[in-house]
Design a protein around this motif. Sequence first.
Motif, PDB file in Angstrom:
ATOM      1  N   GLU A 268       0.805  -1.222   0.000  1.00 46.19           N
ATOM      2  CA  GLU A 268       0.000   0.000   0.000  1.00 46.19           C
ATOM      3  C   GLU A 268       0.838   1.271   0.000  1.00 46.19           C
ATOM      4  OE1 GLU A 268      -2.475  -0.448   3.443  1.00 46.19           O
ATOM      5  OE2 GLU A 268      -3.283  -2.361   2.749  1.00 46.19           O
ATOM      6  N   LYS A 269       2.149   1.151   0.182  1.00 46.73           N
ATOM      7  CA  LYS A 269       3.003   2.331   0.269  1.00 46.73           C
ATOM      8  C   LYS A 269       3.534   2.696  -1.113  1.00 46.73           C
ATOM      9  CE  LYS A 269       4.530   1.026   4.929  1.00 46.73           C
ATOM     10  NZ  LYS A 269       5.691   0.606   5.769  1.00 46.73           N
ATOM     11  N   TYR A 270       3.264   3.933  -1.531  1.00 50.24           N
ATOM     12  CA  TYR A 270       3.707   4.394  -2.847  1.00 50.24           C
ATOM     13  C   TYR A 270       4.688   5.550  -2.692  1.00 50.24           C
ATOM     14  CZ  TYR A 270       0.126   1.477  -4.944  1.00 50.24           C
ATOM     15  OH  TYR A 270      -0.631   0.404  -5.337  1.00 50.24           O
ATOM     16  N   SER A 271       5.986   5.211  -2.594  1.00 51.33           N
ATOM     17  CA  SER A 271       7.023   6.226  -2.563  1.00 51.33           C
ATOM     18  C   SER A 271       7.237   6.752  -3.986  1.00 51.33           C
ATOM     19  CB  SER A 271       8.324   5.630  -2.036  1.00 51.33           C
ATOM     20  OG  SER A 271       8.780   4.601  -2.916  1.00 51.33           O
ATOM     21  N   THR A 272       8.027   7.796  -4.092  1.00 49.03           N
ATOM     22  CA  THR A 272       8.336   8.323  -5.421  1.00 49.03           C
ATOM     23  C   THR A 272       9.027   7.269  -6.281  1.00 49.03           C
ATOM     24  OG1 THR A 272       8.540  10.573  -4.552  1.00 49.03           O
ATOM     25  CG2 THR A 272       9.597  10.117  -6.670  1.00 49.03           C
ATOM     26  N   TRP A 273       9.955   6.514  -5.658  1.00 48.30           N
ATOM     27  CA  TRP A 273      10.676   5.485  -6.419  1.00 48.30           C
ATOM     28  C   TRP A 273       9.739   4.386  -6.901  1.00 48.30           C
ATOM     29  CZ3 TRP A 273      15.061   5.147  -8.901  1.00 48.30           C
ATOM     30  CH2 TRP A 273      15.532   3.889  -9.283  1.00 48.30           C
ATOM     31  N   ARG A 274       8.851   3.940  -6.016  1.00 47.11           N
ATOM     32  CA  ARG A 274       7.934   2.881  -6.436  1.00 47.11           C
ATOM     33  C   ARG A 274       6.958   3.410  -7.489  1.00 47.11           C
ATOM     34  NH1 ARG A 274       3.218  -0.413  -3.592  1.00 47.11           N
ATOM     35  NH2 ARG A 274       3.276  -2.256  -4.897  1.00 47.11           N
ATOM     36  N   GLY A 275       6.567   4.665  -7.353  1.00 44.04           N
ATOM     37  CA  GLY A 275       5.706   5.256  -8.372  1.00 44.04           C
ATOM     38  C   GLY A 275       6.378   5.281  -9.728  1.00 44.04           C
ATOM     39  N   LEU A 276       7.665   5.625  -9.751  1.00 48.50           N
ATOM     40  CA  LEU A 276       8.410   5.610 -11.008  1.00 48.50           C
ATOM     41  C   LEU A 276       8.537   4.191 -11.549  1.00 48.50           C
ATOM     42  CD1 LEU A 276      11.270   8.136 -10.151  1.00 48.50           C
ATOM     43  CD2 LEU A 276       9.386   8.493 -11.754  1.00 48.50           C
ATOM     44  N   ALA A 277       8.757   3.239 -10.635  1.00 48.11           N
ATOM     45  CA  ALA A 277       8.875   1.837 -11.056  1.00 48.11           C
ATOM     46  C   ALA A 277       7.586   1.362 -11.716  1.00 48.11           C
ATOM     47  CB  ALA A 277       9.216   0.956  -9.855  1.00 48.11           C
ATOM     48  N   TRP A 278       6.463   1.632 -11.085  1.00 50.02           N
ATOM     49  CA  TRP A 278       5.181   1.192 -11.650  1.00 50.02           C
ATOM     50  C   TRP A 278       4.865   1.923 -12.952  1.00 50.02           C
ATOM     51  CZ3 TRP A 278       0.378  -0.914  -8.993  1.00 50.02           C
ATOM     52  CH2 TRP A 278       0.726  -2.002  -8.178  1.00 50.02           C
ATOM     53  N   SER A 279       5.187   3.193 -13.022  1.00 48.83           N
ATOM     54  CA  SER A 279       4.937   3.940 -14.262  1.00 48.83           C
ATOM     55  C   SER A 279       5.721   3.333 -15.410  1.00 48.83           C
ATOM     56  CB  SER A 279       5.333   5.409 -14.074  1.00 48.83           C
ATOM     57  OG  SER A 279       4.501   6.038 -13.122  1.00 48.83           O
ATOM     58  N   SER A 280       6.956   2.910 -15.130  1.00 47.03           N
ATOM     59  CA  SER A 280       7.778   2.290 -16.167  1.00 47.03           C
ATOM     60  C   SER A 280       7.241   0.920 -16.555  1.00 47.03           C
ATOM     61  CB  SER A 280       9.232   2.168 -15.683  1.00 47.03           C
ATOM     62  OG  SER A 280       9.776   3.437 -15.417  1.00 47.03           O
ATOM     63  N   ILE A 281       6.904   0.104 -15.565  1.00 48.66           N
ATOM     64  CA  ILE A 281       6.396  -1.245 -15.843  1.00 48.66           C
ATOM     65  C   ILE A 281       5.110  -1.203 -16.647  1.00 48.66           C
ATOM     66  CG2 ILE A 281       5.377  -3.291 -14.741  1.00 48.66           C
ATOM     67  CD1 ILE A 281       7.471  -2.848 -12.461  1.00 48.66           C
ATOM     68  N   PHE A 282       4.233  -0.261 -16.339  1.00 47.34           N
ATOM     69  CA  PHE A 282       2.936  -0.185 -17.010  1.00 47.34           C
ATOM     70  C   PHE A 282       2.995   0.543 -18.348  1.00 47.34           C
ATOM     71  CE2 PHE A 282       1.397  -1.671 -13.044  1.00 47.34           C
ATOM     72  CZ  PHE A 282       0.094  -2.093 -13.214  1.00 47.34           C
ATOM     73  N   PHE A 283       3.920   1.493 -18.500  1.00 45.31           N
ATOM     74  CA  PHE A 283       3.898   2.322 -19.705  1.00 45.31           C
ATOM     75  C   PHE A 283       5.211   2.356 -20.492  1.00 45.31           C
ATOM     76  CE2 PHE A 283       0.725   4.259 -16.809  1.00 45.31           C
ATOM     77  CZ  PHE A 283      -0.409   4.059 -17.585  1.00 45.31           C
ATOM     78  N   LEU A 284       6.346   2.056 -19.854  1.00 49.79           N
ATOM     79  CA  LEU A 284       7.625   2.079 -20.559  1.00 49.79           C
ATOM     80  C   LEU A 284       8.511   0.935 -20.074  1.00 49.79           C
ATOM     81  CD1 LEU A 284       9.223   3.761 -22.667  1.00 49.79           C
ATOM     82  CD2 LEU A 284      10.218   5.035 -20.745  1.00 49.79           C
ATOM     83  N   PRO A 285       8.095  -0.311 -20.335  1.00 47.06           N
ATOM     84  CA  PRO A 285       8.841  -1.470 -19.805  1.00 47.06           C
ATOM     85  C   PRO A 285      10.261  -1.586 -20.335  1.00 47.06           C
ATOM     86  CG  PRO A 285       7.101  -2.165 -21.334  1.00 47.06           C
ATOM     87  CD  PRO A 285       6.879  -0.713 -21.065  1.00 47.06           C
ATOM     88  N   GLU A 286      10.560  -0.860 -21.420  1.00 46.71           N
ATOM     89  CA  GLU A 286      11.911  -0.957 -21.993  1.00 46.71           C
ATOM     90  C   GLU A 286      12.988  -0.452 -21.034  1.00 46.71           C
ATOM     91  OE1 GLU A 286       8.947  -0.618 -25.339  1.00 46.71           O
ATOM     92  OE2 GLU A 286       9.308   0.401 -23.432  1.00 46.71           O
ATOM     93  N   VAL A 287      12.631   0.402 -20.070  1.00 47.45           N
ATOM     94  CA  VAL A 287      13.650   0.977 -19.190  1.00 47.45           C
ATOM     95  C   VAL A 287      13.715   0.279 -17.834  1.00 47.45           C
ATOM     96  CG1 VAL A 287      13.336   3.216 -20.296  1.00 47.45           C
ATOM     97  CG2 VAL A 287      12.159   2.748 -18.139  1.00 47.45           C
ATOM     98  N   VAL A 288      12.868  -0.740 -17.631  1.00 49.42           N
ATOM     99  CA  VAL A 288      12.830  -1.406 -16.325  1.00 49.42           C
ATOM    100  C   VAL A 288      14.186  -1.986 -15.956  1.00 49.42           C
ATOM    101  CG1 VAL A 288      11.849  -3.342 -15.045  1.00 49.42           C
ATOM    102  CG2 VAL A 288      10.364  -1.898 -16.439  1.00 49.42           C
ATOM    103  N   ASP A 289      14.831  -2.674 -16.895  1.00 52.84           N
ATOM    104  CA  ASP A 289      16.126  -3.274 -16.601  1.00 52.84           C
ATOM    105  C   ASP A 289      17.226  -2.224 -16.444  1.00 52.84           C
ATOM    106  OD1 ASP A 289      15.437  -5.941 -16.422  1.00 52.84           O
ATOM    107  OD2 ASP A 289      15.585  -6.271 -18.575  1.00 52.84           O
ATOM    108  N   ILE A 290      17.093  -1.113 -17.159  1.00 52.41           N
ATOM    109  CA  ILE A 290      18.110  -0.057 -17.071  1.00 52.41           C
ATOM    110  C   ILE A 290      18.194   0.484 -15.647  1.00 52.41           C
ATOM    111  CG2 ILE A 290      18.759   2.249 -17.858  1.00 52.41           C
ATOM    112  CD1 ILE A 290      17.450   1.575 -20.540  1.00 52.41           C
ATOM    113  N   PHE A 291      17.040   0.738 -15.050  1.00 50.40           N
ATOM    114  CA  PHE A 291      17.003   1.297 -13.691  1.00 50.40           C
ATOM    115  C   PHE A 291      16.779   0.224 -12.622  1.00 50.40           C
ATOM    116  CE2 PHE A 291      15.751   4.828 -16.471  1.00 50.40           C
ATOM    117  CZ  PHE A 291      16.634   5.815 -16.035  1.00 50.40           C
ATOM    118  N   ARG A 292      16.647  -1.039 -13.072  1.00 49.47           N
ATOM    119  CA  ARG A 292      16.436  -2.175 -12.164  1.00 49.47           C
ATOM    120  C   ARG A 292      15.217  -1.952 -11.269  1.00 49.47           C
ATOM    121  NH1 ARG A 292      20.305  -5.694 -12.820  1.00 49.47           N
ATOM    122  NH2 ARG A 292      19.690  -6.907 -10.986  1.00 49.47           N
ATOM    123  N   PHE A 293      14.141  -1.488 -11.923  1.00 51.84           N
ATOM    124  CA  PHE A 293      12.877  -1.322 -11.216  1.00 51.84           C
ATOM    125  C   PHE A 293      12.295  -2.690 -10.889  1.00 51.84           C
ATOM    126  CE2 PHE A 293      12.362   2.894 -13.575  1.00 51.84           C
ATOM    127  CZ  PHE A 293      12.709   3.644 -12.462  1.00 51.84           C
TER     128      PHE A 293
END
Length: 500
Positions: A209-234
Amino acid sequence: MYVFLIIPLCVLLLWLYVKWTGMKNYWTKLGVPQGQVHPIFGSMTFLQKRNPHVWLTELYQKFKPAPYVGIWVFWRRGLVVNCPELSRQILVKDADVFRNRNLASGKSDPMGALNLFTVDDPLWSSLRRRLTLVFTGSKLRGWTPLYQSKVSDLVYRINSDCEKGIKINLRSLFADFSTDIIGESSFGVQCQATRNNTGPLREMTKEFEKYSTWRGLAWSSIFFLPEVVDIFRFSFWPKHTVHYFRKVFKMMVEERGGYEREMDGKRDLLDALLKMKQDAKKDNQDMDLDILLSNAMIFLQGGYDTSSTSLLYAAYELAHHPEIQQTLYEELKQAKEALGSKEFDAESLATLPYLDAVIKETLRKYPIMGWLDRLALKDYKVNDQLTIPANTVVYVNAVGIQRDSKYFPEPEVFRPERFLPENAQSIVPYSYMPFGEGPRMCIGKRIGQNTVRYGLAAVILNFELLPLPEYPKPNDVPVEKKGLFYMPGIPLSVEFKRRK
């Protein structure tokens, strides 16, 4: 020396300008309405500032009555579908073209990448076929004693907290309840979070239930820009919860007799996951343990989060609509009296039209995930005016459609009567899709419906819900900005008044 730096920079800027120019005119040239386009973020400048549901609703209203709107998901073409008939065409009729989703995690996050929610075909089809066994009608009927026990715990908890003068956080209360349901029904683990807000699985769902800025960025990438997930290790889930769940999962498997003990796959989710691994071994295949763990975690999050949020919004709306609450109470009271000494079961609750209508109206107004994303596997003819190229991501705008006055007059008003049997024929097909549609619709739909029915029935039968003056009215409740699902952005509470 500076020349060698300036020239590449100028080339990069020129390339960005040419790319941006093509993007901002692309959909317009095809006769498709399109909003402003950022040279880097495309149409996704709202991320981490507004919830996607808010953005999709605004997009729908801005370009209404257009059946679709062109967008750019960063640098990828996207089409937002605002039409029920086109939604049916994409999700059901031509589902083979749209088998996969755009969201995905990367190789650096196998736990987030290998579950039924994120994985692509052919693994998705195999997982779906095997895990469907967990949600048969007979299996759900076998969970009746569990539900009855947990609603007793729910009533006990509310009474206990009220006696102590505790102002009840609705999200926490219903998350405790739904976590217990998922924990015991899916994993066979004894859970007591409904009574005392603690337990190994509840400690995990609290972290979800906790949405920090980092987790928010991780989810935004996974849902909309999965190409960068491995780059930032989200990662889909916080890494410490993954480590913790590995330990819990190991303990649960050991209590079942380990991986070698023969399973029939019919007892619960854990049983089905263990049988999948055993079947793979018999076929001389190696099924990675992360596949089991990933699917166990997604069922835990998906099952507890959606049900608890639906209960939260239903309770909050009912507190602000006493006439609706009274109608529901009278229906439940009469049904309970007809049962005599028996308790409610899934079948008896499913036959109550007004309870069903209240839940459906809650899901109409507050769809937990109000869009359905699909990826076109080949060039696709949307209609006579438009053909989209392969790899275009398509978003069915469920939240926009469900809040369109054309399909649901006065959509901002909480009105369960829309879904009563006598009004069912007025609901336009595919204008209401809270669980999705087609082959990839929510596998846990039935267990989610049961959880909400049992929980809401127990609350309304035992308590009158009253609004508290310090909390906003339902239509003024802010939505979580950093998360992607439709969740309230602030804690919510109501007064629980014990019924005589």
